[in-house]
Design a protein around this motif. Structure first.
Motif, PDB file in Angstrom:
ATOM      1  N   UNK A 161       0.826  -1.207   0.000  1.00  0.00           N
ATOM      2  CA  UNK A 161       0.000   0.000   0.000  1.00  0.00           C
ATOM      3  C   UNK A 161       0.858   1.253   0.000  1.00  0.00           C
ATOM      4  N   UNK A 162       1.922   1.248   0.750  1.00  0.00           N
ATOM      5  CA  UNK A 162       2.793   2.430   0.802  1.00  0.00           C
ATOM      6  C   UNK A 162       3.433   2.707  -0.554  1.00  0.00           C
ATOM      7  N   UNK A 163       3.910   1.630  -1.219  1.00  0.00           N
ATOM      8  CA  UNK A 163       4.523   1.809  -2.531  1.00  0.00           C
ATOM      9  C   UNK A 163       3.518   2.298  -3.573  1.00  0.00           C
ATOM     10  N   UNK A 164       2.310   1.774  -3.519  1.00  0.00           N
ATOM     11  CA  UNK A 164       1.286   2.207  -4.491  1.00  0.00           C
ATOM     12  C   UNK A 164       0.904   3.673  -4.264  1.00  0.00           C
ATOM     13  N   UNK A 165       0.838   4.094  -3.009  1.00  0.00           N
ATOM     14  CA  UNK A 165       0.514   5.492  -2.712  1.00  0.00           C
ATOM     15  C   UNK A 165       1.620   6.416  -3.186  1.00  0.00           C
TER      16      UNK A 165
END
Length: 822
Positions: free
Chosen positions: A773-777
């Motif tokens: 999730x952090x990478x996608x954000x």
């Protein structure tokens, strides 16, 4: 098919382990590297004969019954294939069960399993009497792969926890003959009911009978019998010393031997008949300044462990024990065994002296023999197949020669004053002596009687030779030869005068008659004496078997001559009747014609020996000594009887559930006579309890540990559940208490291996998801920043463009044309 594939893979693995290996060693057995590495660390270079014979058979999955003498490596013979079969750790439950008769033997086997399985990852547990029961509950909850136990404590834990041994596939009975005797049969029967019939059963002992009918309750399936050292029951490097003495002189000789062994710094074990004798001997040795340890069954478990540890570490050289330490206990570098009381069975002697001369080392076994123990000594020599030889004046001590001699009188005279001093005005020693005397009386009444053949031989010849034998060269000192010669002459002196000739100063008619008769019959009396002397010399030159036949014939002839002479001499003195005179004349006539039939009798005897077929086997004596101690024939026959008249339902019910009064047991028992109405078993402390008795300690332990879970079918487990409930299938109770309701939490705060692994996997999965999730954000944020800069629009234009695009409409409002065009 899966099981067939697994078997094929195992066979392939074993063949690969054997490949390119030198023959004759452990490599030839096809063991895994983890086990082979532990064997090398242990220092076992080559397998012993019993290991070479039994390990391949056990690895093939066969039931094995094996016998080999003590110190031949039997423990490793059943531990190594067990480790090979289990291979690695499995949390589904107990897969191997080992049962030992004593706690010392169980702890010793536990140590061997830990050393040989150090690289396999297998978990091993040991349940013995005397340990804290709650700790053993916790041990079972850890799901060990291997369980070692004594019969009483094992059954106690099984009944308390309602333990199901459904995963056990390997069962070992160490010292099986002792386990299946009367003291442990009930415990083993109740335990075996809970084990699957597909198990592999292994029986090991140093003394096993050839007939395996006694072990039928072990559930053997087509067993393979391996019996080594049948002819040589003891090690060839064992020196056996047998010393004759009076019962009240045994302690004098024992004290002398203990002083000698302590002075020479030799590790020595002293075997006594009862625990009262152990306490008495320890009191004597302590007052003599000899430090010693002691072990018996009623001693506290912690004290037993500490005393054996002190002896292992050589803090003292003397260990006084009962027969509880006679079986299987391996004491390294042991030099001497002393039998204060001779055992009543030959196989028990083999177990006792088997503590020395182990693994190729030499040792000495000293036995003190009283007159009433001579038949048991004869049983032993018949069991070992050795001739009975008595010490003579010129005999020398040789380690490979077995002699029977006397304890020198000088030893008794030296220790007499010390014994008197420690008993005078000492109530403690007097009390110990009285208790030992009472225990000896009870032991003598309850010990097993010797064989009839040994009792007959002792009466005929052996008892006389034991009195006339010389002191044993092992105990004889150099300065005692002259005193021994004088004492032997005094002991062998026999007066030629009768009671009528004792007082020659008085003139009496009896004295005159005896002198006249002696003068008339002196030639005949001297002839009889000369014949006796010649017969004795002939018996000494012949072998033991031939000597026994000669003794029977010569004794009868000598008895006939003695009776005739006495009747003739005393008959004329006292006044014989005419009937006695006629009888004497008839006997003389018969003796005159007896010479003609001697050749015929010898010929008939030769014919009988030539065509005689014995009704007993050649190993009858050895098998009789190896047989188990069982109840008498009357009780066996009573238990096997069936009333065929009671063939209806009512009669069968009465026969099954009826009771009768047993006069010997002083209680009501079943009609069959085998079991009481309420079956009871003996616990570790000696008390008798019902077989299904529960103390409730396990329930209390579960409440303290806050353990409670459901079974797989949804039922609550209130009795401890099965073995499968202790593994990865446990489910916690979903009750108000566990959800924080009234009463507090009931679930356990301790996690097992599977729960910890599951939690780690869940945490790792959550961390991976959060990182995704952090990478996608970050990617979305980067994309949004690039679009706004190329457009030159502000924040609002990007929001309006995003809004219009999200609604699927055109970009007619504010700055949306550019975004749409792009």
């Amino acid at each position: 098919m899966a099981s067939d594939d697994e078997e094929d893979f195992k066979q392939l693995q074993i063949s690969q382990n054997r490949k390119h290996r030198k023959a004759g060693g452990w490599q030839q057995l096809g063991l895994d590297h983890t086990i082979f590495k532990a064997i090398e660390k242990k220092g076992f270079n080559q397998p012993t004969p019993i290991q070479r014979k039994t390990i391949p058979c056990i690895m093939d999955g066969k039931d094995v019954v094996a016998m080999s003498r003590t110190g031949s490596g039997k423990t490793a013979a059943f531990v190594i294939p067990m480790l090979q079969k289990l291979k690695g750790r499995d949390t589904k439950g107990i897969r191997a069960l080992m049962v030992s008769p004593t706690r010392e033997l169980a702890l010793q086997t536990f140590k061997v399993v830990k050393e040989l399985g150090r690289f396999t990852g297998l978990r091993c547990a040991c349940l013995v009497g005397g340990d804290v029961l709650e700790e053993q509950f916790s041990t079972i909850h850890e799901n060990p792969d291997i369980l070692l136990a004594t019969p009483g404590r094992l059954l106690h834990v099984i009944v308390e926890m309602d333990l199901r041994l459904s995963h056990v596939q390997y069962v070992v009975f160490d010292e099986a003959d002792r386990l299946f005797e009367m003291g442990f049969q009930d415990q083993l029967t109740e335990t075996l009911k809970r084990i699957p019939e597909s198990r592999q059963t292994i029986l090991f002992s140093a003394t096993l009978p050839k007939m395996l009918v006694d072990f039928a309750k072990a559930g053997l399936t087509d067993p393979m019998l391996v019996r080594l050292d049948v002819d040589e029951k003891v090690s060839e490097k064992l020196s056996m010393v047998f010393c004759m003495c009076r019962p009240d002189e045994k302690l004098f000789a024992l004290l002398h031997l203990c002083r000698r062994m302590d002075r020479e710094n030799k590790q020595t074990v002293v075997f006594c008949a009862t625990m009262k004798h152990v306490e008495y001997v320890v009191g004597i040795l302590h007052r003599a300044g000899i430090d010693c340890s002691f072990v018996y069954s009623q001693l506290d478990a912690t004290a037993r462990k500490q005393n054996i540890q002190k002896f292992h570490e050589k803090q003292n050289n003397i260990l006084v024990v009962t027969d509880v330490a006679a079986r299987g206990v391996d004491i390294p570098l042991l030099d001497t065994v002393i039998n204060l009381h001779f055992p009543s069975k030959a196989k028990l002697f083999v177990h006792r002296v088997g503590r020395v001369a182990r693994a190729g080392r030499s040792g000495t076994a000293i036995s003190l023999i009283a007159n009433d123990e001579l038949p048991y000594l004869t049983d032993l020599f018949m069991f070992l197949g050795k001739p009975i030889r008595f010490a003579k004046d010129g005999s020398d001590y040789k380690e490979d020669e077995t002699l029977i001699g006397r304890v020198p009188d000088s030893i008794v005279s030296l220790e007499t004053e010390f014994f008197n001093s420690i008993h005078d005005n000492n109530e403690e020693m007097q009390d110990l002596r009285q208790k030992a005397t009472n225990a000896m009386m009870k032991y003598t009444r309850t010990r097993q009687p010797p064989s009839a053949e040994s009792a007959r031989r002792v009466k005929q010849d052996i008892r006389t030779d034991s009195v006339e034998c010389a002191p044993h060269p092992f105990l004889r000192a150099e300065g005692d030869k002259q005193s021994n010669d004088i004492l032997n002459r005094i002991a062998q002196y026999k007066s030629r005068n009768t009671i009528f000739e004792m007082n020659k100063s008085q003139k009496s008619q009896a004295l005159a008659v005896m002198q006249a008769k002696r003068k008339a019959h002196e030639p005949r009396i001297s002839t009889v004496t000369e014949e006796k002397r010649k017969q004795k010399e002939e018996r000494e030159r012949d072998t033991v078997e031939e000597a026994m036949d000669t003794v029977e014939k010569d004794t009868v002839a000598v008895d006939e001559v003695d009776e005739g002479e006495l009747a003739e001499i005393f008959g004329q003195m006292i006044g014989s009747t005419r009937h006695d005179e006629k009888k004497t004349q008839e006997e003389k006539k018969k003796k005159g014609g007896a010479g003609k039939t001697i050749d015929r009798q010898e010929q008939m005897k030769f014919e009988r020996q030539k065509h005689y077929i014995p009704y007993t086997s050649s190993d009858h004596v050895a098998e009789r000594q190896l047989a188990l101690d069982k109840v008498d024939f009357a009780r066996q026959a009573e238990g096997a009887s069936v009333d065929i008249i009671m063939d209806d339902d009512r009669g069968m019910y009465q026969q099954k559930h009826g009771q009768r009064w047993d006069r010997r047991l002083k209680k009501y028992v079943g009609l069959s006579g085998n079991e009481p109405a309420n079956k009871k078993i003996r616990t570790e402390d000696g008390t008798w309890l019902p077989a299904s008795y529960k103390t409730g300690k396990y329930e209390e332990w579960k409440q303290k540990q806050k353990i409670g879970f459901k079974k797989n079918d949804g039922e609550e487990d209130g009795d401890g559940g099965g073995q499968e409930d202790y593994g990865r299938k446990r489910k916690w109770k979903d009750t108000p208490s566990s959800r924080g309701g009234k009463g507090g939490p009931k679930h356990s705060e301790l996690k097992n291996k599977d729960q910890i692994l599951k939690g780690r996997r869940k945490q790792e999965k959550l961390e991976n998801y959060m990182e995704h999730r952090r990478q996608s954000n970050l990617k979305k944020k980067a994309m949004g920043t690039g679009a706004s800069s190329s457009r030159g629009g502000g924040r609002g234009g990007f929001r309006r463009g995003g809004a219009s695009s999200s609604r699927g409409g055109g970009a007619s409002r504010g700055g949306g044309g550019k975004f749409k065009k792009r």
